[in-house]
Enzyme design. Structure first.
Site, PDB file in Angstrom:
ATOM      1  CB  SER A 181     -12.674   4.040  38.341  1.00 55.83           C
ATOM      2  OG  SER A 181     -11.550   3.261  38.082  1.00 55.83           O
ATOM      3  CG  HIS A 191     -10.854  -0.823  39.824  1.00 60.09           C
ATOM      4  ND1 HIS A 191      -9.863  -0.206  39.102  1.00 60.09           N
ATOM      5  CD2 HIS A 191     -11.654   0.161  40.261  1.00 60.09           C
ATOM      6  CE1 HIS A 191     -10.065   1.103  39.110  1.00 60.09           C
ATOM      7  NE2 HIS A 191     -11.158   1.349  39.812  1.00 60.09           N
ATOM      8  CG  ASP A 215      -7.878  -1.584  36.757  1.00 62.09           C
ATOM      9  OD1 ASP A 215      -8.803  -2.379  36.969  1.00 62.09           O
ATOM     10  OD2 ASP A 215      -7.836  -0.434  37.260  1.00 62.09           O
TER      11      ASP A 215
END
Length: 420
Positions: free
Chosen positions: A267, A143, A176
């Site tokens: 992230s 993402h 992911d």
């Protein structure tokens, strides 16, 4: 930007009874349905209205998605006491779980963590990444870079402040994870030393390293709060954000839960042990829901275990895509009685003919309550645990059938491409 939140149930210990299932999905492994919204029990409503998990909340300005949690639930030498397996190289040889030298760990790992910036038109996002070899491959979250496919540009900034263009070597939305290749990388790259998430224990000290809120080189410390926590990521925001993408196959992760503070921008960054070895890729956080829309750290963060991440990264570098292990069942949340006790687990709704589950002898109606000694408290838990396994590995399944617990051995196959 408004960040969506979703109420979810309280986090129960592994094996604790979960709620009645509402939907079935295939553990082989496609992702489960969108999160089931539930109210908290035993909480003061005005104080903590809900807890959601924002997968993309760790990539500032990028794709924002909502994820939910399912209900489920000494004394050796200093160097050995920090051992979690993985590489025999220990960046911080004096590491000790009881008294970590975080200064030494920071010096060892910071050069291996990068800031990633993605720009598309007037919009963009920032995240983090981990250098995994001297060829310029950087492991990050899907993402973080998902908006770069349509004319977007990727910039990778090293710890010394130098920036390089990057390209996507491979992406795997179902876990992911993604690998970015630095264009013409310098020869003095410092790859991260790989550890093993398999050796982690609840209570182990860990450090999160990344680019939260655009503040490159930030480190925070905490402990491993839980292991094999089933975390489900689904959905995205709409609007004019070019990075927003509707996720048709939600991500299910058997995650490392940590108290180390992680925030938007972390992230794709590193979760390392006291010896300075990579044990996870930071990917999601729990947030306070309700009308406030807060998305900062509340001390509950989640990381993709490095054993799974490394396996996927190897495939992405080799082929640009990744295959996943396939059990071949359709589970729902369920429970069964064994004597006077009630056990929660993954109820088998159907078994694919010729699959690993079929060959192992799993039957419709069986309740799977464990995988390789790890408690399975829900369908999501089974999905996450199987998804983390390598193709061809043999798993031991604890199954309740006709009121008795038995053990079945299954050698996992390859998930059909349409389900991967």
């Amino acid at each position: 930007m408004d960040h969506p939140t979703a109420p979810v149930p309280p986090h129960a210990p592994r094996g604790e009874a979960g709620p009645t299932p509402t939907t079935a999905y295939t553990s082989a492994l496609t992702a489960p349905p969108p999160p089931r919204l539930r109210r908290h029990r035993g909480r003061r409503v005005g104080e903590l209205a809900a807890v959601g998990i924002l997968s993309a909340a760790l990539a500032t300005g990028g794709t924002w998605g909502v994820i939910s949690l399912t209900d489920e639930s000494p004394g050796s030498s200093p160097a050995a006491s920090a051992d979690t397996g993985g590489s025999s190289v220990v960046p911080v040889s004096s590491a000790a779980k009881t008294n970590p030298d975080w200064n030494a760990v920071t010096d060892a790992v910071s050069p291996s963590v990068v800031a990633i910036s993605v720009r598309s038109g007037s919009s963009g996002g920032e995240g983090s990444g981990v250098i995994i070899d001297d060829q310029g491959h950087v492991l990050t979250n899907h993402h973080v870079v998902s908006g770069a496919g349509e004319g977007g540009e990727i910039s990778v900034t090293l710890a010394d402040g130098s920036s390089y263009a990057g390209t996507i070597a491979g992406e795997d939305p179902s876990t992911d994870l993604a690998v970015v290749t630095i264009t013409d990388p310098p020869q003095d790259l410092r790859p991260m030393t790989m550890g093993s998430s398999g050796g982690l224990r609840v209570g182990d000290p860990v450090m999160a390293v990344g680019n939260p809120l655009g503040l490159a080189g930030t480190v925070t410390t905490g402990i491993v709060s839980a292991l094999d926590r089933p975390v489900t990521t689904s959905g995205s925001e709409g609007g004019d954000n070019p990075f927003a993408q509707e996720r048709s196959t939600p991500v299910v992760t058997s995650a490392i839960q940590t108290s180390a503070a992680v925030n938007p921008g972390n992230s794709g960054g590193a979760l390392v042990d006291a010896a300075g070895r990579l044990v996870g890729i930071n990917s999601s956080i729990a947030t306070v829901g309700g009308s406030s829309g807060q998305s900062g750290s509340i001390g509950i963060g989640f990381a993709i275990p490095v054993d799974e991440a490394q396996w996927i990264a190897e495939q992405l570098i080799e082929d640009g895509t990744a295959e996943h292990a396939f059990l071949g069942v359709t589970p729902t949340d369920g429970s069964a009685s064994v004597g006077a006790a009630t056990r929660s687990g993954a109820r088998i709704g159907s078994v694919t003919s010729g699959s690993a589950a079929d060959k192992a002898g799993l039957q419709e109606g069986d309740l799977v309550v464990g995988v390789d000694g790890t408690t399975v408290g829900s369908a999501e838990s089974l999905v996450g645990l199987i998804h983390a396994k390598r193709i061809g590995s043999t798993v031991s399944l604890a199954v309740i059938r006709d009121g008795e617990e038995r053990t079945l051995e299954a050698t996992l196959g390859t998930a059909p491409a349409a389900r991967g």
